[in-house]
Design an enzyme around this catalytic site. Structure first.
Site, PDB file in Angstrom:
ATOM      1  N   ASN A 111      -0.657  10.260   2.027  1.00 12.47           N
ATOM      2  CA  ASN A 111      -1.720   9.393   2.527  1.00 12.47           C
ATOM      3  C   ASN A 111      -2.844  10.227   3.161  1.00 12.47           C
ATOM      4  O   ASN A 111      -3.072  10.183   4.375  1.00 12.47           O
ATOM      5  CB  ASN A 111      -1.141   8.383   3.519  1.00 12.47           C
ATOM      6  N   GLY A 145     -14.413   0.643  12.006  1.00 13.59           N
ATOM      7  CA  GLY A 145     -14.010   1.020  13.352  1.00 13.59           C
ATOM      8  C   GLY A 145     -12.788   0.304  13.890  1.00 13.59           C
ATOM      9  O   GLY A 145     -12.378   0.538  15.027  1.00 13.59           O
ATOM     10  N   TYR A 191      -2.411  -1.025  10.355  1.00 15.86           N
ATOM     11  CA  TYR A 191      -2.947  -1.451   9.064  1.00 15.86           C
ATOM     12  C   TYR A 191      -4.266  -2.167   9.275  1.00 15.86           C
ATOM     13  O   TYR A 191      -4.396  -3.017  10.161  1.00 15.86           O
ATOM     14  CB  TYR A 191      -1.966  -2.392   8.360  1.00 15.86           C
ATOM     15  N   VAL A 192      -5.235  -1.799   8.460  1.00 12.85           N
ATOM     16  CA  VAL A 192      -6.519  -2.494   8.388  1.00 12.85           C
ATOM     17  C   VAL A 192      -6.747  -2.816   6.918  1.00 12.85           C
ATOM     18  O   VAL A 192      -6.575  -1.949   6.045  1.00 12.85           O
ATOM     19  CB  VAL A 192      -7.662  -1.634   8.946  1.00 12.85           C
ATOM     20  N   GLY A 243      -9.526   0.474  12.918  1.00 19.63           N
ATOM     21  CA  GLY A 243      -8.381   1.360  13.111  1.00 19.63           C
ATOM     22  C   GLY A 243      -8.547   2.214  14.354  1.00 19.63           C
ATOM     23  O   GLY A 243      -7.616   2.355  15.154  1.00 19.63           O
ATOM     24  N   GLY A 298     -13.370   1.405   7.612  1.00 14.56           N
ATOM     25  CA  GLY A 298     -14.646   2.048   7.878  1.00 14.56           C
ATOM     26  C   GLY A 298     -15.472   1.300   8.913  1.00 14.56           C
ATOM     27  O   GLY A 298     -16.536   1.749   9.306  1.00 14.56           O
ATOM     28  N   TYR A 311      -6.652  10.534  11.227  1.00 12.30           N
ATOM     29  CA  TYR A 311      -5.906  10.860  12.446  1.00 12.30           C
ATOM     30  C   TYR A 311      -6.312  12.226  12.991  1.00 12.30           C
ATOM     31  O   TYR A 311      -6.481  12.393  14.201  1.00 12.30           O
ATOM     32  CB  TYR A 311      -4.399  10.824  12.190  1.00 12.30           C
ATOM     33  N   TYR A 368       0.830  -1.205   0.000  1.00 10.66           N
ATOM     34  CA  TYR A 368       0.000   0.000   0.000  1.00 10.66           C
ATOM     35  C   TYR A 368       0.866   1.257   0.000  1.00 10.66           C
ATOM     36  O   TYR A 368       0.548   2.246  -0.664  1.00 10.66           O
ATOM     37  CB  TYR A 368      -0.936  -0.008   1.218  1.00 10.66           C
TER      38      TYR A 368
END
Length: 160
Positions: A124, A95, A86-87, A97, A93, A131, A23
């Site tokens: 990013n 929750g 990382y998710v 992270g 979306g 964040y 990524y």
């Protein structure tokens, strides 16, 4: 659900690390081995710690956070440095992270650590927006420096 990583999670953590590196457009730089991760996380002197996010319905791992301690000489207390968060895209979306970060924040609160910090790539924007929505602030006045490879070796042997 967020839980502490276990030794049998090493293959999954390694897969997450590689997915994150891909990524971040740096897959060739992801060279850690399962043995190295096992030693770092579960060896006699753990240098890092990890948490796994699991899907609430299936229990399947969908993300992870890998972190270690740092220390503030100004505050006189430890902090927590988040090396990787990382998710998987299909789980974003949901929750996970935020739950991982909340777990790390709770560790900081419980242990009296003075800060939780991490780095994010400038491009990013989705992560930066996420964040900031949590109240995190960029450290714009600071620039990260890094020594690796030949310059690291040269400096390391300069005084010998």
């Amino acid at each position: 659900m967020i839980r502490e990583a276990r030794p049998d999670d090493i293959p999954q953590i390694l897969a997450f690390v590689r997915e994150l590196a891909e990524y971040e457009r740096a897959l060739d730089d992801a060279r850690a081995t399962a043995e190295q991760l096992h030693t770092a996380l579960f060896g006699p002197h753990p240098a890092a710690f990890a948490h796994i996010a699991e899907d609430d319905g299936t229990g399947e791992p969908v993300g992870f956070a890998l972190w270690f301690l740092n220390f503030s000489t100004w505050k006189g207390v430890h902090g927590l440095y988040l090396e990787d968060l990382y998710v998987r895209p299909e789980a974003r979306g949901g929750g996970h992270g935020k739950a991982l970060l909340a777990t790390l924040a709770q560790i900081c609160v419980d242990r009296g650590y003075g800060r939780l910090e991490w780095s994010v790539l400038d491009w990013n924007e989705p992560s930066i927006g996420f964040y900031k929505s949590l109240g995190a602030v960029p450290m714009d006045e600071w620039t990260v420096f890094r020594l690796t490879g030949a310059p690291l070796a040269a400096l390391g042997t300069a005084g010998n």
